[in-house]
Scaffold this motif. Structure first.
Motif, PDB file in Angstrom:
ATOM      1  N   MET A 200      53.592  18.781  32.224  1.00 29.57           N
ATOM      2  CA  MET A 200      54.858  19.519  32.133  1.00 29.57           C
ATOM      3  C   MET A 200      55.118  19.740  30.649  1.00 29.57           C
ATOM      4  O   MET A 200      55.394  18.771  29.931  1.00 29.57           O
ATOM      5  CB  MET A 200      56.001  18.710  32.758  1.00 29.57           C
ATOM      6  N   VAL A 248      51.394  28.239  29.574  1.00 29.98           N
ATOM      7  CA  VAL A 248      50.910  28.514  30.929  1.00 29.98           C
ATOM      8  C   VAL A 248      49.428  28.891  30.863  1.00 29.98           C
ATOM      9  O   VAL A 248      48.599  28.384  31.627  1.00 29.98           O
ATOM     10  CB  VAL A 248      51.745  29.634  31.590  1.00 29.98           C
ATOM     11  N   ASP A 253      51.245  22.987  34.068  1.00 37.41           N
ATOM     12  CA  ASP A 253      51.537  23.098  35.502  1.00 37.41           C
ATOM     13  C   ASP A 253      53.017  23.321  35.749  1.00 37.41           C
ATOM     14  O   ASP A 253      53.414  23.858  36.780  1.00 37.41           O
ATOM     15  CB  ASP A 253      51.091  21.819  36.215  1.00 37.41           C
ATOM     16  N   MET A 254      53.822  22.816  34.830  1.00 36.40           N
ATOM     17  CA  MET A 254      55.267  22.965  34.908  1.00 36.40           C
ATOM     18  C   MET A 254      55.742  23.252  33.496  1.00 36.40           C
ATOM     19  O   MET A 254      55.111  22.828  32.533  1.00 36.40           O
ATOM     20  CB  MET A 254      55.913  21.652  35.372  1.00 36.40           C
ATOM     21  N   VAL A 255      56.860  23.948  33.385  1.00 33.83           N
ATOM     22  CA  VAL A 255      57.371  24.246  32.043  1.00 33.83           C
ATOM     23  C   VAL A 255      58.816  23.791  31.916  1.00 33.83           C
ATOM     24  O   VAL A 255      59.522  23.644  32.908  1.00 33.83           O
ATOM     25  CB  VAL A 255      57.244  25.743  31.700  1.00 33.83           C
ATOM     26  N   LYS A 271      62.003  31.534  34.480  1.00 36.81           N
ATOM     27  CA  LYS A 271      61.771  31.454  35.928  1.00 36.81           C
ATOM     28  C   LYS A 271      61.357  32.815  36.482  1.00 36.81           C
ATOM     29  O   LYS A 271      60.430  32.919  37.286  1.00 36.81           O
ATOM     30  CB  LYS A 271      63.038  30.938  36.615  1.00 36.81           C
ATOM     31  N   PHE A 274      57.587  33.625  35.171  1.00 36.41           N
ATOM     32  CA  PHE A 274      56.409  32.810  35.515  1.00 36.41           C
ATOM     33  C   PHE A 274      56.440  32.196  36.908  1.00 36.41           C
ATOM     34  O   PHE A 274      55.398  31.753  37.394  1.00 36.41           O
ATOM     35  CB  PHE A 274      56.207  31.709  34.464  1.00 36.41           C
ATOM     36  N   GLN A 275      57.611  32.094  37.511  1.00 32.68           N
ATOM     37  CA  GLN A 275      57.733  31.475  38.852  1.00 32.68           C
ATOM     38  C   GLN A 275      57.023  30.135  38.959  1.00 32.68           C
ATOM     39  O   GLN A 275      56.426  29.817  39.983  1.00 32.68           O
ATOM     40  CB  GLN A 275      57.229  32.432  39.946  1.00 32.68           C
ATOM     41  N   LEU A 276      57.054  29.382  37.884  1.00 36.44           N
ATOM     42  CA  LEU A 276      56.486  28.034  37.916  1.00 36.44           C
ATOM     43  C   LEU A 276      57.614  27.030  38.115  1.00 36.44           C
ATOM     44  O   LEU A 276      58.769  27.351  37.848  1.00 36.44           O
ATOM     45  CB  LEU A 276      55.811  27.724  36.571  1.00 36.44           C
ATOM     46  N   PRO A 277      57.275  25.821  38.559  1.00 31.82           N
ATOM     47  CA  PRO A 277      58.317  24.792  38.546  1.00 31.82           C
ATOM     48  C   PRO A 277      58.904  24.705  37.138  1.00 31.82           C
ATOM     49  O   PRO A 277      58.168  24.503  36.162  1.00 31.82           O
ATOM     50  CB  PRO A 277      57.553  23.515  38.925  1.00 31.82           C
ATOM     51  N   THR A 278      60.188  24.907  37.048  1.00 31.90           N
ATOM     52  CA  THR A 278      60.846  25.028  35.751  1.00 31.90           C
ATOM     53  C   THR A 278      61.875  23.916  35.591  1.00 31.90           C
ATOM     54  O   THR A 278      62.772  23.776  36.423  1.00 31.90           O
ATOM     55  CB  THR A 278      61.529  26.408  35.636  1.00 31.90           C
TER      56      THR A 278
END
Ligand code: PBG
Length: 335
Positions: A200, A248, A253-255, A271, A274-278
């Motif tokens: 992260m 990324v 894996d997470m930001v 968000k 990137f639509q990653l767990p933020t």
């Protein structure tokens, strides 16, 4: 006298859906739950030590035995994860305590995973708590003065992340803001066989005055200069997106976005992009301001804390890192 004329179309009445608590609950768009909360904890050497942090009421530097108790208490009220920071016995110019096999964080991780295996243990990967000069890496001289050397610092950060993985951490969180650190950490972890260890990254981390009280808690204030040659300028939103894109690309894996309440626009953009767990870090200064105002009776601590966390969720954050995690979890359980 003119007669009341109904409008040809009804006026909008959003208040219809605000009439009762049950209606308001039904149409609520954003929800908070304890599972989204991460509690930062500070660990130091010794036994039975619970040293209050002056600028952060309710926050302590804890010896490992006390850390376990604090983590158990947080887990009992529903907190799912902790984020560990270490204060070493000795500091030196290379921050060797950060990557020592038996360093304070490594010992704490081993004990936590032994005592409470299902609590997620995240480690902050940085050197500033471990260096005598308080900066986040090795120092060198440039034509602009002394600052942190980027590439030589990467090796130390990678060694730190690997040592945390070897101790049993569930997730590593680099917070140094060196260029290329995620790639360096990813490849060092992979080489040591930690292919499944998630990263992260503190991807958009601003040089913020809101970190003031943390440096008291972690004893990590820089001895000269500031962190503006590596952390971001608060004026820059587009640059934050570029920073996150790099992390990324390098394998985060997470930001994370940091600080929280002053960066909700960045949270939203990250968000969206990137639509990653933020994650968002509600930092020390945010916590201390609420505590100070509440102690004076000027604001309602619980209401302000929960509204701020909700605002971070509304902005797009999936994960909320906050010193108020255990309190918030308790308040959520109370309903
Ligand atoms: C380490 C680190 C800091 C914070 C998290 N990790 C301090 C800093 O960058 O100066 C700040 C957290 C807070 O203020 O609550 N680099």
């Amino acid at each position: 006298m003119t007669q009341f004329q109904p409008a040809s179309f009804p006026i909008a009445r959003p208040r219809r859906l605000r009439q009762s608590p049950a209606l308001r609950r039904l149409v609520r768009e954003t929800r908070l739950s304890a599972e989204q909360l991460v509690l930062p904890l500070f660990v130091r050497p010794g036994r039975k030590i619970r040293q209050p942090v002056g600028a952060m009421p309710g926050v302590f530097q804890l010896s490992v035995d006390e850390l376990i108790k604090e983590a158990v208490a947080a887990q009992t009220v529903g907190v799912n994860a902790v984020l560990l920071f270490g204060i070493p016995e000795k500091k030196d110019s290379l921050g060797t305590g950060a990557y020592a096999k038996n360093g304070i964080v490594q010992r704490a991780v081993r004990e936590l995973k032994k005592e409470i295996p299902d609590l997620l243990v995240i480690t902050d990967v940085c050197l500033c708590e471990f260096t005598s000069h308080g900066h986040c890496g090795m120092i060198h001289s440039t034509r602009y003065g002394k600052t942190v050397a980027n590439d030589s610092t990467l090796k130390l950060l990678a060694a730190t992340a690997v040592s945390h993985a070897e101790a049993g951490a569930d997730l590593v969180a680099p917070s140094d803001m060196m260029d290329g650190r995620v790639a360096a950490i990813r490849s060092a972890l992979d080489q040591k066989g930690f292919l499944e260890m998630p990263i992260m990254s503190y991807a958009a981390k601003f040089a913020s005055a809101f970190y003031g009280p943390f440096r008291d808690a972690a004893e990590s204030a820089p001895k000269f200069g500031d962190r503006r040659t590596y952390q971001m300028d608060a004026a820059n939103g587009d640059e934050a997106i570029r920073e996150v894109a790099l992390d990324v690309h390098e394998g985060a894996d997470m930001v994370m976005v940091k600080p929280g309440i002053a960066c909700l626009d960045i949270v939203w953009r990250v968000k969206e992009a990137f639509q990653l767990p933020t994650a968002v870090y509600a930092v020390s200064g945010e916590y201390s301001m609420v505590k100070a105002a509440a102690a004076n009776g000027w604001i309602d601590e619980r209401a302000v804390t929960m509204e701020s966390l909700l605002a971070m969720r509304r902005a797009g954050a999936d994960i909320l890192i906050t010193y108020a995690a255990a309190d918030a979890a308790k308040w959520l359980a109370e309903g």
